[in-house]
Motif scaffolding. Sequence first.
Motif, mmCIF file in Angstrom:
data_model
loop_
_atom_site.group_PDB
_atom_site.id
_atom_site.type_symbol
_atom_site.label_atom_id
_atom_site.label_comp_id
_atom_site.label_asym_id
_atom_site.label_seq_id
_atom_site.Cartn_x
_atom_site.Cartn_y
_atom_site.Cartn_z
ATOM 1 N N SER A 399 0.838 -1.217 0.000
ATOM 2 C CA SER A 399 0.000 0.000 0.000
ATOM 3 C C SER A 399 0.860 1.249 0.000
ATOM 4 O O SER A 399 0.534 2.258 -0.661
ATOM 5 C CB SER A 399 -0.922 -0.026 1.215
ATOM 6 O OG SER A 399 -0.151 -0.031 2.411
ATOM 7 N N LEU A 403 0.814 4.287 -2.600
ATOM 8 C CA LEU A 403 0.708 5.706 -2.224
ATOM 9 C C LEU A 403 1.828 6.524 -2.830
ATOM 10 O O LEU A 403 1.629 7.668 -3.282
ATOM 11 C CB LEU A 403 0.719 5.827 -0.702
ATOM 12 C CG LEU A 403 -0.546 5.319 0.023
ATOM 13 C CD1 LEU A 403 -0.347 5.369 1.523
ATOM 14 C CD2 LEU A 403 -1.762 6.139 -0.367
ATOM 15 N N GLU A 466 -5.397 17.529 -0.832
ATOM 16 C CA GLU A 466 -5.348 16.068 -1.059
ATOM 17 C C GLU A 466 -3.937 15.532 -0.883
ATOM 18 O O GLU A 466 -3.716 14.448 -0.328
ATOM 19 C CB GLU A 466 -5.848 15.763 -2.472
ATOM 20 C CG GLU A 466 -6.024 14.266 -2.732
ATOM 21 C CD GLU A 466 -6.633 14.018 -4.096
ATOM 22 O OE1 GLU A 466 -6.775 12.802 -4.443
ATOM 23 O OE2 GLU A 466 -6.962 14.970 -4.804
ATOM 24 N N SER A 469 -3.228 15.270 2.817
ATOM 25 C CA SER A 469 -3.892 14.098 3.415
ATOM 26 C C SER A 469 -3.186 12.798 3.030
ATOM 27 O O SER A 469 -3.013 11.880 3.845
ATOM 28 C CB SER A 469 -5.360 14.050 2.976
ATOM 29 O OG SER A 469 -5.437 13.924 1.552
ATOM 30 N N VAL A 470 -2.748 12.734 1.788
ATOM 31 C CA VAL A 470 -2.020 11.530 1.354
ATOM 32 C C VAL A 470 -0.724 11.385 2.117
ATOM 33 O O VAL A 470 -0.333 10.287 2.541
ATOM 34 C CB VAL A 470 -1.773 11.593 -0.162
ATOM 35 C CG1 VAL A 470 -0.776 10.513 -0.580
ATOM 36 C CG2 VAL A 470 -3.077 11.399 -0.910
ATOM 37 N N ARG A 471 -0.006 12.494 2.296
ATOM 38 C CA ARG A 471 1.245 12.417 3.054
ATOM 39 C C ARG A 471 1.002 12.003 4.496
ATOM 40 O O ARG A 471 1.784 11.244 5.088
ATOM 41 C CB ARG A 471 1.950 13.770 2.998
ATOM 42 C CG ARG A 471 2.564 14.058 1.639
ATOM 43 C CD ARG A 471 3.231 15.421 1.634
ATOM 44 N NE ARG A 471 3.873 15.666 0.335
ATOM 45 C CZ ARG A 471 4.468 16.820 0.004
ATOM 46 N NH1 ARG A 471 4.496 17.821 0.887
ATOM 47 N NH2 ARG A 471 5.025 16.966 -1.187
ATOM 48 N N LEU A 472 -0.107 12.520 5.065
ATOM 49 C CA LEU A 472 -0.432 12.118 6.436
ATOM 50 C C LEU A 472 -0.704 10.608 6.518
ATOM 51 O O LEU A 472 -0.232 9.917 7.422
ATOM 52 C CB LEU A 472 -1.632 12.921 6.941
ATOM 53 C CG LEU A 472 -1.378 14.408 7.218
ATOM 54 C CD1 LEU A 472 -2.691 15.114 7.551
ATOM 55 C CD2 LEU A 472 -0.388 14.580 8.372
ATOM 56 N N ARG A 473 -1.512 10.146 5.574
ATOM 57 C CA ARG A 473 -1.794 8.706 5.576
ATOM 58 C C ARG A 473 -0.521 7.886 5.365
ATOM 59 O O ARG A 473 -0.321 6.825 5.964
ATOM 60 C CB ARG A 473 -2.819 8.375 4.487
ATOM 61 C CG ARG A 473 -4.239 8.836 4.832
ATOM 62 C CD ARG A 473 -5.245 8.145 3.930
ATOM 63 N NE ARG A 473 -5.050 8.486 2.527
ATOM 64 C CZ ARG A 473 -5.594 9.542 1.905
ATOM 65 N NH1 ARG A 473 -6.374 10.376 2.596
ATOM 66 N NH2 ARG A 473 -5.370 9.762 0.632
ATOM 67 N N GLU A 474 0.357 8.401 4.497
ATOM 68 C CA GLU A 474 1.619 7.694 4.267
ATOM 69 C C GLU A 474 2.463 7.656 5.526
ATOM 70 O O GLU A 474 3.054 6.610 5.875
ATOM 71 C CB GLU A 474 2.392 8.376 3.145
ATOM 72 C CG GLU A 474 3.702 7.658 2.801
ATOM 73 C CD GLU A 474 4.454 8.383 1.702
ATOM 74 O OE1 GLU A 474 5.522 7.858 1.294
ATOM 75 O OE2 GLU A 474 3.980 9.436 1.256
ATOM 76 N N GLN A 476 1.342 7.848 8.590
ATOM 77 C CA GLN A 476 0.705 6.910 9.517
ATOM 78 C C GLN A 476 1.020 5.455 9.134
ATOM 79 O O GLN A 476 1.301 4.618 9.997
ATOM 80 C CB GLN A 476 -0.811 7.149 9.519
ATOM 81 C CG GLN A 476 -1.220 8.468 10.158
ATOM 82 C CD GLN A 476 -2.722 8.705 10.071
ATOM 83 O OE1 GLN A 476 -3.443 7.873 9.506
ATOM 84 N NE2 GLN A 476 -3.182 9.827 10.626
ATOM 85 N N ALA A 477 0.952 5.168 7.835
ATOM 86 C CA ALA A 477 1.251 3.792 7.396
ATOM 87 C C ALA A 477 2.693 3.413 7.700
ATOM 88 O O ALA A 477 2.988 2.291 8.142
ATOM 89 C CB ALA A 477 0.975 3.656 5.898
ATOM 90 N N GLU A 480 2.913 2.772 11.420
ATOM 91 C CA GLU A 480 2.360 1.446 11.737
ATOM 92 C C GLU A 480 3.296 0.328 11.272
ATOM 93 O O GLU A 480 3.478 -0.683 11.959
ATOM 94 C CB GLU A 480 0.994 1.294 11.066
ATOM 95 C CG GLU A 480 -0.078 2.179 11.689
ATOM 96 C CD GLU A 480 -1.404 2.044 10.958
ATOM 97 O OE1 GLU A 480 -1.430 1.296 9.940
ATOM 98 O OE2 GLU A 480 -2.396 2.659 11.385
#
Length: 688
Positions: A399, A403, A466, A469-474, A476-477, A480
């Motif tokens: 994932s 991204l 956008e 938000s993508v960088r934030l999700r990245e 976070q991933a 994790e």
Amino acid sequence: MPVKNQYSELLKMSSPCEKLIRRDIARTYPEHEFFKGQDSLGQEVLFNVMKAYSLVDREVGYCQGSAFIVGLLLMQMPEEEAFCVFVRLMQEYRLRELFKPSMAELGLCIYQFEYMLQEQLPDLNTHFRSQSFHTSMYASSWFLTLFLTTFPLPVATRVFDIFMYEGLEIVFRVGLALLQVNQMELMQLDMEGMSQYFQRVIPHQFDSCPDKLILRAYQVKYNPKKMKRLEKEYAAMKSKEMEEQIEIKRLRTENRLLKQRIETLEKESAALADRLIQGQVTRAQEAEENYVIKRELAVVRQQCSSAAEDLQKAQSTIRQLQEQQDNPRLTEDFVAHLETELEQSRLRETETLGALREMQDKVLDMEKRNSSLPDENNVAQLQEELKALKVREGEAVASARELKLQLQELSDTWQVREGLARRARSGLGAPRRRPTADLSPQAHLSRGGRWKESPRKLVLGELQDELMSVRLREAQALAEGRELRQRVVELETQDHIHRNLLNRVEAERAALQEKLQYLAAQNKGLQTQLSESRRKQAEAECKSKEEVMAVRLREADSMAAVAEMRQRIAELEIQREEGRIQGQLNHSDSSQYIRELKDQIEELKAEDPLAFDGLGLARHLDEDSLPSSDEELLGVGVGAALQDALYPLSPRDARFFRRLERPAKDSEGSSDSDADELAAPYSQGLDN
């Protein structure tokens, strides 16, 4: 008796050739009216004539071909006359020699005819030889039947008439005439063609003019002298052939005998070879058996030597035991040594049992610690969780890659749009930035529905949001993923630690089991040694008891022997006193009696030498120390003499023997009572 008169008698007899005659009669002139048909008159008379001649000339009997001559005679005359003429022809015209079983005359005729053919028709003779067409193949029937089976009867009768006048010469002439007439035709044919030509063409060449054949026959050169010479040559050749045949038969017989001898020798050789092979095999087996016996003998010798060594050891052990039996102190030392070893073995056994208990306690502690550790099921669950985490980590990495690709696409799009915006700003001028701006779509619309700002700025803002938000999700991933990796590493570390613990526990358990087995084996060995030492101690105790009993028995035997000896001495003193009183003893009797006493003492000493070790009887009972006569014995006193000889250090015995020096009683009864009184205190002393 004339032959004609014998004919009727011969017909009454039976011939051994009747079957052959019956078989050939049907083939004799089968086309002639006189002989046509079975059981016809011609066949019957022909059978009678042939039967009669087979009985007259038993050497010739019946021969094929002779029936044609008899048949021709029967055509001209009665059967009796035909029989007589046929007998005359057989005897005087050489026909009998032709029809003999050996057919020697036929061979001579063929030999003479071949010579004439070679001399007069050499080319035809060479052709016959090249085709292997022998003379006997076509000329034998000419001489046996006189051309009766070759030509028709008119021509054959002309030849037969001349034969009756001249003999076999006409046969040679006619045969050569036929070959001369047909030489050119025969030269062009092979063997089969010539055979067909002789059977089909030649017999009918002179049917119309038999005289022509006779004229050609008499043109043939015939020399009787040469024929006689050829006859002699043939006879010599035949005799030589006979000799050669006899020699060949002899050689064949010798060859057969030699073959039989060779076969016998081969059989004997094969038997000898078998015996030789069997002997070699037997020798090999015997050699192998000898080798095995030698090995067994060596083993037996080794066993014998070891047995001898064991025997020597046993003998040395027996000697040691005997020495120990002779020396009670060594037995006591050996028993004390065995007791010491027994105590030491018991101490070692106690120490071994204590160590064994300690090891058992350690094993129990290790088992408890092992039970507190995670079992195999928990480890399997941890491994499954680790696999699931690795799968999730792979999904997270995939994932994240997606991204990154989307982010790259957005950045590319952003750069494209930024380039477009720059070109637009360069054409329209840079817009002013307000301090506060509402990003909602309603803020961009005016009252009349117009945009307050340009759509490009709105799209740019949305793309930036956008992107963030993508960088934030990245991020976070990634966080994790790091946590999951750290968790996986921790789980792997724990798994590795647990495995190491399990391996160490397993190794300790195996070591403890080996030590336990070693201690058990050592304990077993110690128990075996303890039982062996106990057995040896029991044996030593039994031996010591037996030795003590033997010593006591020897002491008892010694005491009994001493008592018996003293009793005999007392009896001797009493007898001496009685003899002195009665005056019946002399010097020789006393010496002999003393010698008997000495012999008895020696016998007692030989029976049990230990009983006399402290007595020293043999040392004191010498002839020099004893009185030599009754006077000396009376002068010295028997009591003092025996006291000095036997018991020099016993005062009580000295008193006893001094009492014996008193005068004896006159009567026998008084002497016996005195002897009893004197012996009583001595017996009491022995009992004490």
